[in-house]
Design an enzyme around this catalytic site. Structure first.
Site, mmCIF file in Angstrom:
data_model
loop_
_atom_site.group_PDB
_atom_site.id
_atom_site.type_symbol
_atom_site.label_atom_id
_atom_site.label_comp_id
_atom_site.label_asym_id
_atom_site.label_seq_id
_atom_site.Cartn_x
_atom_site.Cartn_y
_atom_site.Cartn_z
ATOM 1 N N ASP A 39 0.964 -1.146 0.108
ATOM 2 C CA ASP A 39 -0.108 0.040 0.101
ATOM 3 C C ASP A 39 0.742 1.412 0.162
ATOM 4 O O ASP A 39 1.835 1.249 0.603
ATOM 5 C CB ASP A 39 -0.830 0.105 1.270
ATOM 6 C CG ASP A 39 -2.101 0.928 1.022
ATOM 7 O OD1 ASP A 39 -2.364 1.357 -0.009
ATOM 8 O OD2 ASP A 39 -2.776 1.237 2.011
ATOM 9 N N GLY A 42 0.042 5.518 -4.479
ATOM 10 C CA GLY A 42 -0.530 6.636 -4.964
ATOM 11 C C GLY A 42 -0.271 8.060 -4.021
ATOM 12 O O GLY A 42 0.335 8.996 -4.729
ATOM 13 N N ARG A 43 0.309 7.654 -2.789
ATOM 14 C CA ARG A 43 0.840 8.757 -1.885
ATOM 15 C C ARG A 43 2.069 9.015 -2.316
ATOM 16 O O ARG A 43 2.716 10.237 -2.229
ATOM 17 C CB ARG A 43 0.621 8.370 -0.322
ATOM 18 C CG ARG A 43 -0.768 8.815 0.281
ATOM 19 C CD ARG A 43 -1.002 7.968 1.468
ATOM 20 N NE ARG A 43 -1.462 6.697 1.219
ATOM 21 C CZ ARG A 43 -1.365 5.769 2.413
ATOM 22 N NH1 ARG A 43 -1.372 6.044 3.517
ATOM 23 N NH2 ARG A 43 -1.903 4.431 2.030
ATOM 24 N N ARG A 52 -0.909 9.104 -9.919
ATOM 25 C CA ARG A 52 -0.788 7.959 -8.804
ATOM 26 C C ARG A 52 -0.523 6.682 -9.776
ATOM 27 O O ARG A 52 0.042 5.588 -9.462
ATOM 28 C CB ARG A 52 -2.425 7.654 -8.682
ATOM 29 C CG ARG A 52 -2.889 8.645 -7.555
ATOM 30 C CD ARG A 52 -4.446 8.365 -7.206
ATOM 31 N NE ARG A 52 -4.575 6.884 -6.713
ATOM 32 C CZ ARG A 52 -4.288 6.555 -5.669
ATOM 33 N NH1 ARG A 52 -3.952 7.499 -4.404
ATOM 34 N NH2 ARG A 52 -4.470 5.292 -5.126
ATOM 35 N N HIS A 56 2.014 3.503 -9.407
ATOM 36 C CA HIS A 56 1.820 1.900 -9.454
ATOM 37 C C HIS A 56 2.905 1.415 -10.320
ATOM 38 O O HIS A 56 3.498 0.363 -10.040
ATOM 39 C CB HIS A 56 0.356 1.796 -10.283
ATOM 40 C CG HIS A 56 -0.750 2.106 -9.389
ATOM 41 N ND1 HIS A 56 -0.799 1.899 -7.845
ATOM 42 C CD2 HIS A 56 -1.737 2.724 -9.564
ATOM 43 C CE1 HIS A 56 -2.024 2.427 -7.707
ATOM 44 N NE2 HIS A 56 -2.642 2.922 -8.505
ATOM 45 N N SER A 85 -11.044 -6.577 -4.411
ATOM 46 C CA SER A 85 -12.384 -6.447 -4.876
ATOM 47 C C SER A 85 -13.053 -5.121 -4.854
ATOM 48 O O SER A 85 -14.008 -5.034 -5.582
ATOM 49 C CB SER A 85 -13.503 -7.796 -4.310
ATOM 50 O OG SER A 85 -12.795 -7.884 -2.857
ATOM 51 N N ARG A 90 -12.202 2.563 -7.633
ATOM 52 C CA ARG A 90 -11.440 3.774 -8.185
ATOM 53 C C ARG A 90 -11.957 4.167 -9.292
ATOM 54 O O ARG A 90 -12.684 3.739 -10.118
ATOM 55 C CB ARG A 90 -9.953 3.353 -8.146
ATOM 56 C CG ARG A 90 -9.682 2.788 -6.774
ATOM 57 C CD ARG A 90 -8.100 2.606 -6.687
ATOM 58 N NE ARG A 90 -7.631 2.276 -5.258
ATOM 59 C CZ ARG A 90 -6.555 2.169 -4.874
ATOM 60 N NH1 ARG A 90 -5.467 2.498 -5.661
ATOM 61 N NH2 ARG A 90 -6.208 1.623 -3.573
ATOM 62 N N LEU A 150 9.691 -20.876 -5.170
ATOM 63 C CA LEU A 150 8.849 -20.148 -4.465
ATOM 64 C C LEU A 150 7.374 -20.165 -5.224
ATOM 65 O O LEU A 150 7.503 -20.067 -6.421
ATOM 66 C CB LEU A 150 9.522 -18.513 -4.510
ATOM 67 C CG LEU A 150 8.640 -17.502 -4.179
ATOM 68 C CD1 LEU A 150 8.277 -17.608 -2.832
ATOM 69 C CD2 LEU A 150 9.111 -16.100 -4.700
ATOM 70 N N SER A 215 -8.012 -4.780 5.246
ATOM 71 C CA SER A 215 -8.791 -4.383 4.230
ATOM 72 C C SER A 215 -9.137 -5.648 3.370
ATOM 73 O O SER A 215 -8.914 -5.808 2.375
ATOM 74 C CB SER A 215 -7.953 -3.624 3.064
ATOM 75 O OG SER A 215 -7.386 -2.295 3.751
HETATM 76 C C1 IPE Z 1 -5.635 -2.581 -0.172
HETATM 77 O O1 IPE Z 1 -5.201 -1.281 -0.404
HETATM 78 C C2 IPE Z 1 -5.541 -3.434 -1.355
HETATM 79 C C3 IPE Z 1 -4.166 -3.463 -2.225
HETATM 80 C C4 IPE Z 1 -3.147 -3.099 -1.806
HETATM 81 C C5 IPE Z 1 -4.090 -4.065 -3.427
HETATM 82 P P1 IPE Z 1 -6.163 -0.384 -0.432
HETATM 83 O O2 IPE Z 1 -5.449 1.256 -0.587
HETATM 84 O O3 IPE Z 1 -7.213 -0.420 -1.539
HETATM 85 O O4 IPE Z 1 -6.904 -0.328 1.069
HETATM 86 P P2 IPE Z 1 -8.020 0.672 1.721
HETATM 87 O O5 IPE Z 1 -8.979 1.081 1.020
HETATM 88 O O6 IPE Z 1 -7.048 1.810 2.285
HETATM 89 O O7 IPE Z 1 -8.188 0.092 2.967
HETATM 90 C C1 IPE Z 2 -1.584 0.293 -3.297
HETATM 91 O O1 IPE Z 2 -1.355 1.458 -3.271
HETATM 92 C C2 IPE Z 2 -1.881 -0.318 -4.602
HETATM 93 C C3 IPE Z 2 -3.072 -0.757 -5.115
HETATM 94 C C4 IPE Z 2 -4.182 -0.604 -4.167
HETATM 95 C C5 IPE Z 2 -3.540 -1.050 -6.377
HETATM 96 P P1 IPE Z 2 -2.662 2.679 -3.383
HETATM 97 O O2 IPE Z 2 -2.956 2.893 -4.728
HETATM 98 O O3 IPE Z 2 -3.640 2.092 -2.534
HETATM 99 O O4 IPE Z 2 -1.980 3.958 -2.679
HETATM 100 P P2 IPE Z 2 -2.594 5.028 -1.672
HETATM 101 O O5 IPE Z 2 -2.985 4.188 -0.380
HETATM 102 O O6 IPE Z 2 -3.670 5.547 -2.433
HETATM 103 O O7 IPE Z 2 -1.251 5.912 -1.309
HETATM 104 MG MG MG Z 3 -3.934 2.558 -0.487
#
Ligand code: IPE
Ligand code: IPE
Ligand code: MG
Length: 268
Positions: A39, A42-43, A52, A56, A85, A90, A150, A215
């Site tokens: 996670d 995006g940030r 964002r 990725h 899911s 988004r 693995l 999550s």
């Molecule tokens: C959890 O991250 C899903 C993945 C890393 C694929 P999210 O960023 O979607 O989770 P929430 O929405 O903050 O709980």
């Molecule tokens: C995790 O990073 C990747 C996916 C959920 C696909 P995020 O996209 O959730 O990044 P943040 O949490 O918004 O920073």
């Molecule tokens: Mg996230």
């Protein structure tokens, strides 16, 4: 004849020497199965003034480092959460970019995984993806199915509740057909129907980016996982961050409900 035998012998012993000189992992005890919520893409991107989607892309590089780390430390199972899911919520442009990255990874990285002895499994409800992704997923899984260094589970359109629901439906079907008897149902029956059937439960569960929630990831399987939360954003989670996390695992006291009296009865 003797020279040929000697040549074969020296080739073989060189091979074994090479194997022996491989640096041994310093991690002990090490987890058998690591699950990771990757996670913070995006940030990470926004903090650098990037979109964002750029985050990725950098996230994919961090996945490569994580896989290298697992091979180095001889971890047998790795499950990464790539698309939940709930991530369909988004914006369409972001979802499409994630689908493109997924397709690109399946197309370009399968042979690399295979060369490294990695068995790829895609877990989640694949039926919602377009047919091209489904076909690539099936091909990549078949191409790597006999590998054993693995097992890499990539969770896409995955949710722990979905996993339990599909397991329940399968069990109900088997009871109806007489393949299973209700009286024989137990916890192992459920584990055997989940998308991680046949694999040990994750003993180490990592989440990056400073969020303290799971999550909807591996709800059943994480019953006794050791959790590790870090503020590091996923694209910055490098091999040394992974080793640091594993070092924390080595210090965990895993009790599984048991208790040990550390004070001697007589001296107390
Ligand atoms: C959890 O991250 C899903 C993945 C890393 C694929 P999210 O960023 O979607 O989770 P929430 O929405 O903050 O709980
Ligand atoms: C995790 O990073 C990747 C996916 C959920 C696909 P995020 O996209 O959730 O990044 P943040 O949490 O918004 O920073
Ligand atoms: Mg996230």
């Amino acid at each position: 004849m003797l020279t040929t035998l000697k040549a074969i012998f020296s080739l073989l012993s060189a091979k074994f020497r090479k194997k022996k000189s491989k640096p041994l992992s310093i991690i002990t005890p090490k987890p058998a199965h690591v699950a990771v919520i990757m996670d913070g893409n995006g940030r990470w991107a926004n903090s650098q003034g990037l979109s964002r989607v750029a985050g990725h892309k950098r996230g994919v590089e961090a996945v490569k480092n994580l896989i290298k780390g697992c091979l180095h430390h001889e971890i047998s199972y790795l499950t990464i959460f790539a698309f939940s899911s709930e991530n369909w919520n988004r914006p369409e442009t972001e979802v499409n970019a994630l689908m493109d990255l997924l397709m690109g990874a399946l197309e370009n990285q399968t042979s690399k995984l295979d060369e490294n002895g990695i068995k790829l499994r895609l877990i989640g409800d694949l039926s919602r993806f377009d047919s091209r992704i489904q076909r690539l997923a099936a091909e990549s899984m078949t191409a790597t199915q006999n590998n054993s260094s693995l097992t890499l589970n990539v969770a896409i359109n995955y949710g722990g509740r979905w996993d339990l629901l599909q397991a329940t439906k399968s069990i109900v079907g088997k009871i109806r057909s007489g393949e299973l008897q209700e009286a024989d149902l137990n916890e192992d029956t459920i584990s055997a129907e989940l998308s991680t059937a046949g694999q040990p439960d994750p003993d180490f569960f990592i989440r990056t980016s400073g969020e303290y929630r799971i999550s909807n990831f591996m709800l059943w399987q994480a019953a006794y996982s050791e959790f590790y939360f870090t503020d590091v954003l996923w694209p910055d989670f490098d091999e040394s961050a992974f080793t640091g996390a594993l070092m924390k695992f080595t210090n965990r006291d895993r009790r599984f409900g048991n208790a040990v009296d550390k004070v001697d009865e007589k001296s107390a």
